[in-house]
Design an enzyme around this catalytic site. Structure first.
Site, PDB file in Angstrom:
ATOM      1  N   CYS A   1     -10.479   4.016  -5.931  1.00 55.46           N
ATOM      2  CA  CYS A   1      -9.644   4.004  -4.722  1.00 55.46           C
ATOM      3  C   CYS A   1     -10.291   4.823  -3.612  1.00 55.46           C
ATOM      4  CB  CYS A   1      -8.249   4.541  -5.042  1.00 55.46           C
ATOM      5  SG  CYS A   1      -7.071   4.343  -3.688  1.00 55.46           S
TER       6      CYS A   1
ATOM      7  N   GLU B   1      -8.730  -3.169  -7.701  1.00 52.94           N
ATOM      8  CA  GLU B   1      -8.846  -3.054  -6.249  1.00 52.94           C
ATOM      9  C   GLU B   1      -9.002  -4.440  -5.622  1.00 52.94           C
ATOM     10  OE1 GLU B   1      -8.765  -0.690  -3.865  1.00 52.94           O
ATOM     11  OE2 GLU B   1      -8.165   0.870  -5.267  1.00 52.94           O
TER      12      GLU B   1
ATOM     13  N   ASP C   1       0.833  -1.199   0.000  1.00 58.17           N
ATOM     14  CA  ASP C   1       0.000   0.000   0.000  1.00 58.17           C
ATOM     15  C   ASP C   1       0.871   1.254   0.000  1.00 58.17           C
ATOM     16  OD1 ASP C   1      -2.590   1.192   0.036  1.00 58.17           O
ATOM     17  OD2 ASP C   1      -2.328   1.670   2.143  1.00 58.17           O
TER      18      ASP C   1
ATOM     19  N   TYR D   1     -12.677   2.110  -0.841  1.00 56.02           N
ATOM     20  CA  TYR D   1     -12.139   2.131   0.528  1.00 56.02           C
ATOM     21  C   TYR D   1     -13.176   2.679   1.509  1.00 56.02           C
ATOM     22  CZ  TYR D   1      -7.383   0.463   0.064  1.00 56.02           C
ATOM     23  OH  TYR D   1      -6.273  -0.345  -0.100  1.00 56.02           O
TER      24      TYR D   1
ATOM     25  N   TYR E   1     -10.430   4.750   7.394  1.00 56.66           N
ATOM     26  CA  TYR E   1     -11.250   4.690   6.179  1.00 56.66           C
ATOM     27  C   TYR E   1     -12.744   4.674   6.470  1.00 56.66           C
ATOM     28  CZ  TYR E   1      -6.856   4.045   3.827  1.00 56.66           C
ATOM     29  OH  TYR E   1      -5.585   4.250   3.354  1.00 56.66           O
TER      30      TYR E   1
END
Length: 217
Positions: free
Chosen positions: A130, A202, A45, A134, A160
């Site tokens: 993204c 993803e 990440d 998330y 998140y």
């Protein structure tokens, strides 16, 4: 089109369901995810985000509205601050591997190609998953998790699922919807294809982390 994101979010719901069903997410949610797997994920990440912040900046510069440009430049700065804090927390006692996995390499290369060679509308469609995925995953975990006190990954989850991130996601959606309103049918079709592919990437990122993906040669 008044709400392009709502349409594409419905079209790609099958991908989001697969992400929510993935063992990485379920084990992260209950705190049983092996530490070496989470470390692999955080490491990758960090590598992904080192490229994503550049991609956000390029997208912002392509926007004609100064406020939109500023939003993405601020978002890139936010990535640096928030993610650095999380990575310092979870990586501080671990060895950092500077080599991106095949999936990480594929994902960042794909986004970079889109934002550097395609329209601003397509660039927005590429970077949006993204943000939105998330947020949806963070909300899903917060809603369904039962282990919040002893979960070693709670700081990540809270980031998140938090209100500040929600506001950022909503703004990114608004900007994308605004550009979709004046886009041609051809561009709208390309936006849908790009958003769907980025969403699949993803899922692949979560899956590659769970399997600690490495180069075969």
């Amino acid at each position: 089109m008044q709400n392009w994101y709502k349409k594409i979010n419905n079209q790609t719901d099958y991908i989001l369901r697969k992400i929510k069903e993935h063992p990485f997410i379920n084990e992260l949610m209950d705190g049983t995810l092996p530490k070496d797997v989470f470390h692999f994920y955080i490491n990758q990440d960090a590598l992904y985000l080192s490229e994503y912040k550049k991609i956000l900046s390029v997208t912002g510069v392509k926007c004609s509205d100064e406020a939109d440009t500023q939003f993405f430049l601020d978002a890139a700065t936010g990535v640096i601050h928030v993610e650095n804090a999380l990575h310092n927390l979870f990586l501080k006692q671990e060895t950092f591997n500077p080599v991106p996995s095949p999936t990480c390499e594929l994902y960042t290369s794909y986004l970079s190609r889109i934002v550097h060679t395609h329209s601003v509308e397509e660039s927005l469609a590429a970077i949006l998953p993204c943000f939105t995925i998330y947020k949806q995953v963070g909300d899903y975990i917060l809603k369904h998790q039962t282990n919040t006190i002893k979960n070693p990954y709670q700081n990540w989850i809270n980031t998140y699922g938090g209100e500040d991130f929600a506001k950022s996601v909503q703004k990114a959606v608004e900007i994308t919807n605004k550009h979709a309103q004046t886009a041609s049918d051809e561009i709208l079709t390309k936006m849908e294809m790009i958003f769907e592919k980025a969403s699949k990437l993803e899922w692949m990122f979560w899956d590659s982390a769970y399997n600690k993906e490495s180069w075969k040669l």
